[in-house]
Design a protein around this motif. Sequence first.
Motif, PDB file in Angstrom:
ATOM      1  N   TRP A 193      -6.797   5.150  19.717  1.00 39.92           N
ATOM      2  CA  TRP A 193      -5.701   6.037  19.435  1.00 39.92           C
ATOM      3  C   TRP A 193      -5.235   6.710  20.714  1.00 39.92           C
ATOM      4  CZ3 TRP A 193      -6.337  11.514  19.638  1.00 39.92           C
ATOM      5  CH2 TRP A 193      -5.167  12.200  19.318  1.00 39.92           C
ATOM      6  N   GLN A 194      -6.252   7.094  21.563  1.00 38.27           N
ATOM      7  CA  GLN A 194      -5.880   7.758  22.807  1.00 38.27           C
ATOM      8  C   GLN A 194      -5.052   6.837  23.691  1.00 38.27           C
ATOM      9  OE1 GLN A 194      -9.722   8.951  24.015  1.00 38.27           O
ATOM     10  NE2 GLN A 194      -9.544  10.973  23.093  1.00 38.27           N
ATOM     11  N   THR A 195      -5.433   5.557  23.714  1.00 42.31           N
ATOM     12  CA  THR A 195      -4.673   4.597  24.507  1.00 42.31           C
ATOM     13  C   THR A 195      -3.228   4.592  24.034  1.00 42.31           C
ATOM     14  OG1 THR A 195      -6.634   3.268  24.173  1.00 42.31           O
ATOM     15  CG2 THR A 195      -4.855   2.261  25.432  1.00 42.31           C
ATOM     16  N   ASP A 196      -3.097   4.598  22.709  1.00 45.46           N
ATOM     17  CA  ASP A 196      -1.757   4.545  22.156  1.00 45.46           C
ATOM     18  C   ASP A 196      -0.980   5.823  22.412  1.00 45.46           C
ATOM     19  OD1 ASP A 196      -2.906   2.325  19.979  1.00 45.46           O
ATOM     20  OD2 ASP A 196      -0.855   2.134  20.693  1.00 45.46           O
ATOM     21  N   GLN A 197      -1.730   6.924  22.389  1.00 50.59           N
ATOM     22  CA  GLN A 197      -1.091   8.202  22.654  1.00 50.59           C
ATOM     23  C   GLN A 197      -0.399   8.171  24.000  1.00 50.59           C
ATOM     24  OE1 GLN A 197      -1.618  11.951  21.853  1.00 50.59           O
ATOM     25  NE2 GLN A 197      -1.020  11.094  19.930  1.00 50.59           N
ATOM     26  N   LYS A 198      -1.154   7.643  24.986  1.00 49.35           N
ATOM     27  CA  LYS A 198      -0.599   7.585  26.336  1.00 49.35           C
ATOM     28  C   LYS A 198       0.675   6.780  26.320  1.00 49.35           C
ATOM     29  CE  LYS A 198      -4.929   7.993  28.631  1.00 49.35           C
ATOM     30  NZ  LYS A 198      -6.006   7.062  28.662  1.00 49.35           N
ATOM     31  N   ALA A 199       0.606   5.646  25.587  1.00 49.61           N
ATOM     32  CA  ALA A 199       1.779   4.784  25.536  1.00 49.61           C
ATOM     33  C   ALA A 199       2.936   5.542  24.895  1.00 49.61           C
ATOM     34  CB  ALA A 199       1.452   3.533  24.755  1.00 49.61           C
ATOM     35  N   GLY A 200       2.593   6.315  23.867  1.00 49.86           N
ATOM     36  CA  GLY A 200       3.619   7.030  23.132  1.00 49.86           C
ATOM     37  C   GLY A 200       4.280   8.110  23.961  1.00 49.86           C
ATOM     38  N   ASN A 201       3.528   8.661  24.923  1.00 45.48           N
ATOM     39  CA  ASN A 201       4.096   9.703  25.750  1.00 45.48           C
ATOM     40  C   ASN A 201       5.005   9.150  26.835  1.00 45.48           C
ATOM     41  OD1 ASN A 201       2.798  11.582  24.317  1.00 45.48           O
ATOM     42  ND2 ASN A 201       1.045  11.762  25.694  1.00 45.48           N
TER      43      ASN A 201
ATOM     44  N   ASP B 119     -20.275   0.911  29.927  1.00 45.33           N
ATOM     45  CA  ASP B 119     -20.469   2.360  29.892  1.00 45.33           C
ATOM     46  C   ASP B 119     -19.138   3.060  30.154  1.00 45.33           C
ATOM     47  OD1 ASP B 119     -23.123   2.043  29.483  1.00 45.33           O
ATOM     48  OD2 ASP B 119     -23.712   2.326  31.576  1.00 45.33           O
ATOM     49  N   LYS B 120     -18.334   2.431  31.025  1.00 43.10           N
ATOM     50  CA  LYS B 120     -17.086   3.073  31.440  1.00 43.10           C
ATOM     51  C   LYS B 120     -15.924   2.749  30.504  1.00 43.10           C
ATOM     52  CE  LYS B 120     -17.460   1.223  35.484  1.00 43.10           C
ATOM     53  NZ  LYS B 120     -17.612   0.664  36.781  1.00 43.10           N
ATOM     54  N   THR B 121     -16.016   1.589  29.860  1.00 39.98           N
ATOM     55  CA  THR B 121     -14.877   1.121  29.079  1.00 39.98           C
ATOM     56  C   THR B 121     -15.206   1.161  27.603  1.00 39.98           C
ATOM     57  OG1 THR B 121     -14.709  -0.453  30.866  1.00 39.98           O
ATOM     58  CG2 THR B 121     -13.133  -0.708  29.074  1.00 39.98           C
ATOM     59  N   SER B 122     -14.313   1.750  26.816  1.00 42.86           N
ATOM     60  CA  SER B 122     -14.600   1.817  25.390  1.00 42.86           C
ATOM     61  C   SER B 122     -14.359   0.455  24.761  1.00 42.86           C
ATOM     62  CB  SER B 122     -13.694   2.843  24.730  1.00 42.86           C
ATOM     63  OG  SER B 122     -12.403   2.308  24.617  1.00 42.86           O
ATOM     64  N   SER B 123     -15.169   0.146  23.760  1.00 45.70           N
ATOM     65  CA  SER B 123     -14.995  -1.159  23.112  1.00 45.70           C
ATOM     66  C   SER B 123     -13.625  -1.194  22.443  1.00 45.70           C
ATOM     67  CB  SER B 123     -16.106  -1.413  22.113  1.00 45.70           C
ATOM     68  OG  SER B 123     -16.246  -0.309  21.265  1.00 45.70           O
ATOM     69  N   GLY B 124     -13.129  -0.002  22.020  1.00 51.16           N
ATOM     70  CA  GLY B 124     -11.810   0.052  21.385  1.00 51.16           C
ATOM     71  C   GLY B 124     -10.730  -0.502  22.293  1.00 51.16           C
ATOM     72  N   SER B 125     -10.746  -0.085  23.557  1.00 50.17           N
ATOM     73  CA  SER B 125      -9.681  -0.571  24.435  1.00 50.17           C
ATOM     74  C   SER B 125      -9.880  -2.049  24.755  1.00 50.17           C
ATOM     75  CB  SER B 125      -9.587   0.283  25.703  1.00 50.17           C
ATOM     76  OG  SER B 125     -10.710   0.068  26.502  1.00 50.17           O
ATOM     77  N   LEU B 126     -11.130  -2.502  24.789  1.00 45.86           N
ATOM     78  CA  LEU B 126     -11.345  -3.931  25.035  1.00 45.86           C
ATOM     79  C   LEU B 126     -10.837  -4.757  23.865  1.00 45.86           C
ATOM     80  CD1 LEU B 126     -14.826  -4.061  26.774  1.00 45.86           C
ATOM     81  CD2 LEU B 126     -12.602  -4.600  27.728  1.00 45.86           C
ATOM     82  N   ILE B 127     -11.058  -4.224  22.655  1.00 47.56           N
ATOM     83  CA  ILE B 127     -10.568  -4.936  21.476  1.00 47.56           C
ATOM     84  C   ILE B 127      -9.039  -5.016  21.548  1.00 47.56           C
ATOM     85  CG2 ILE B 127     -10.303  -4.788  18.962  1.00 47.56           C
ATOM     86  CD1 ILE B 127     -13.176  -3.647  18.923  1.00 47.56           C
ATOM     87  N   THR B 128      -8.406  -3.916  21.970  1.00 46.30           N
ATOM     88  CA  THR B 128      -6.950  -3.929  22.102  1.00 46.30           C
ATOM     89  C   THR B 128      -6.512  -5.010  23.092  1.00 46.30           C
ATOM     90  OG1 THR B 128      -7.094  -1.551  21.907  1.00 46.30           O
ATOM     91  CG2 THR B 128      -4.947  -2.435  22.501  1.00 46.30           C
ATOM     92  N   HIS B 129      -7.253  -5.125  24.193  1.00 42.58           N
ATOM     93  CA  HIS B 129      -6.857  -6.115  25.195  1.00 42.58           C
ATOM     94  C   HIS B 129      -6.966  -7.532  24.639  1.00 42.58           C
ATOM     95  CE1 HIS B 129      -6.434  -3.024  27.981  1.00 42.58           C
ATOM     96  NE2 HIS B 129      -7.701  -2.810  28.214  1.00 42.58           N
TER      97      HIS B 129
END
Length: 624
Positions: A8-16, A134-144
Amino acid sequence: MPTAVNNWQTDQKAGNGKQPKPEYKSAFRILKSYINPHRKTFTLVTICTIIAIASELFQPYLVKIAIDDNLMAGKNDYSSLIVICAIYLGLSISSLFFTYLQNNLLQDAGQSIVSRIRKQLFEHITRLSMSYFDKTSSGSLITHVSSDTEAVNQFFNQVLLTLLRDGLTLISILVMMFYLDTTLGLYCLLLLPIIALIAIGFRSFMRTTYQMARTRLSRLVAFVAENLAGMSLIQVFHQQKAQGELYKERNEDYFKANVREIRTAVTFNRTFDLLGNLTIAFVVWTGGKAVLGDTMEFGVLYAFITYIRQFFQPINAITQQWNTLQSATVAVNRIWGILDVEPEIKDAAKPVKINHDAIKGRVDFNRISFSYGNGTPIFRGLDLHINPGEMVGIVGTTGAGKSSLMSLLCRFYDVNEGSVQIDGNDVRHIPQAELHRIVGLVQQEPYLYAGSIIDNVRMFDESISREDVVRACEFVGADQLVSRMAEGYDTRLSEKGSGLSAGERQLISFARIIVFRPKILILDEATANLDSQTEQLIQRALQVVSEGRTTIVIAHRLSTIMQADRIIVLSHGSIVESGTHAELIELQGVYEELYRHSQGEAAAASEAESANESAAAPEAHTIR
Ligand SMILES: Nc1ncnc2c1ncn2[C@@H]1O[C@H](COP(=O)(O)OP(=O)(O)OP(=O)(O)O)[C@@H](O)[C@H]1O
Ligand SMILES: [Mg+2]
């Protein structure tokens, strides 16, 4: 649930509107390297497109010929009219055929490129080191892996086709219009920048509304995911109403964003239609005057109006694809951002040759220092030497560094100073594939895959026989559990082994480690989920397995490690006590205190268990 929240945070950034700037150059260079092997197909696609466009655009011109040279000329030439009709039909069929061909060819090439990228990305991610995760959330990897590759898919699916087909169509229409009537053609050419400006303005507005709807949807999804993950908590604390209210708010937000998006789209499309109709009215007016003044043929006017109608569609399509092109560019750069990450843990250029059978299992931590990333050091010069075949128990409070020490032995991370050695070989010089055959790790939360029990035990390695798997299961006492299942060893487990209790999953993972016969066995809190009787069963199995094998057991439950040859007490990354159970008790230090506590707990637990036993039905304890 961190996954959904991060997403969601990734998307938030996109939304801004803070989306990374598309870097077309690098994206195109990357895509070109993928397109190159398919050059032939892409050439064929271009040829098909040209033929299809020509077939389409020649149709109005044919009608013009029929009108001007035949109908208006007053000739009763039926045969040439029939010829014209036949050619018209031929052109329609040709347009249909080549459009179909072009689409299929492009899809084949595009899809195979995208599937290659997807495969490459997944394989690359599985090779990355733990420090990366550790640095990358699995959520953002799934998005990629999912939506970014989908954006690349759209590039081939829509953008490329539009740029090629609609770009060529637009140019050809302009050429035809100029050929038919220069003055009218010029007027239309002047119109082009105006239309483009309106379209681009609308599009960027539409992009904002689209982004907003997407952000709000992600928030909604993240909220549902979080709630599903913590459903038991919601029910226990009777949070249904409060959560329902929160959901209602987010749902309404999404609803509004959606309505706004649709309204914008409708307004844009109708404005565009209106613009098209105004242009037609303009052409009818000026062209009509010219026809009446005999300075233009009627057929020309007819053809012109038809071309004007066709003129707007490609402009619309191109501006529409502009947004997709931007997201695809960002996606491509993001995907390559991952593909460019080098795994931190890599095999040495000149790895040592290991004779697996000759490995004795000596483990040395030589004055190691280590910290995660740039964080505070976990170990500062820790020294620990484990003899071949020794069974070592490690105890210590939460966060003492027990699991971290084992991660270093498995080389999930590299030490900052000192070295970790197996039989005198630095783990950094042992090929990782070999290292992970030597060191077997059983963790507290065993991971099971969607697949049969057999496959889960042998980790899809067909070279391990079914008999070996069955023997291993019997050895750890998992056979009783399996025999209760509908299809025995062929029972398919669902993802993560759901449907099995934590202890049952652990039994399967014990069988797994036994099948793989590692020279060094690590159990990290592996018995924490087992009831005390199953634990005893595992304990017995462990005694046999640890025979002739270096075994390191981390346990909070001290009964598991009391029999160890040596027990090590870890505190804040340092060894504070070391010795056998008896020695440490005598020492009256940290271990003795831990032991006293655990005795208290054990007494309470056994009391509870015996109370349970008398109350529960006998079959409740069948996995013993
Ligand atoms: N991936 C990581 N990134 C950053 N810090 C970490 C990471 N894993 C562990 N740590 C930190 O390292 C320290 C040691 O953690 P570790 O998991 O080794 O403890 P432990 O002794 O196994 O504890 P437990 O008994 O709770 O399993 C902790 O302070 C923890 O916060
Ligand atoms: Mg741990």
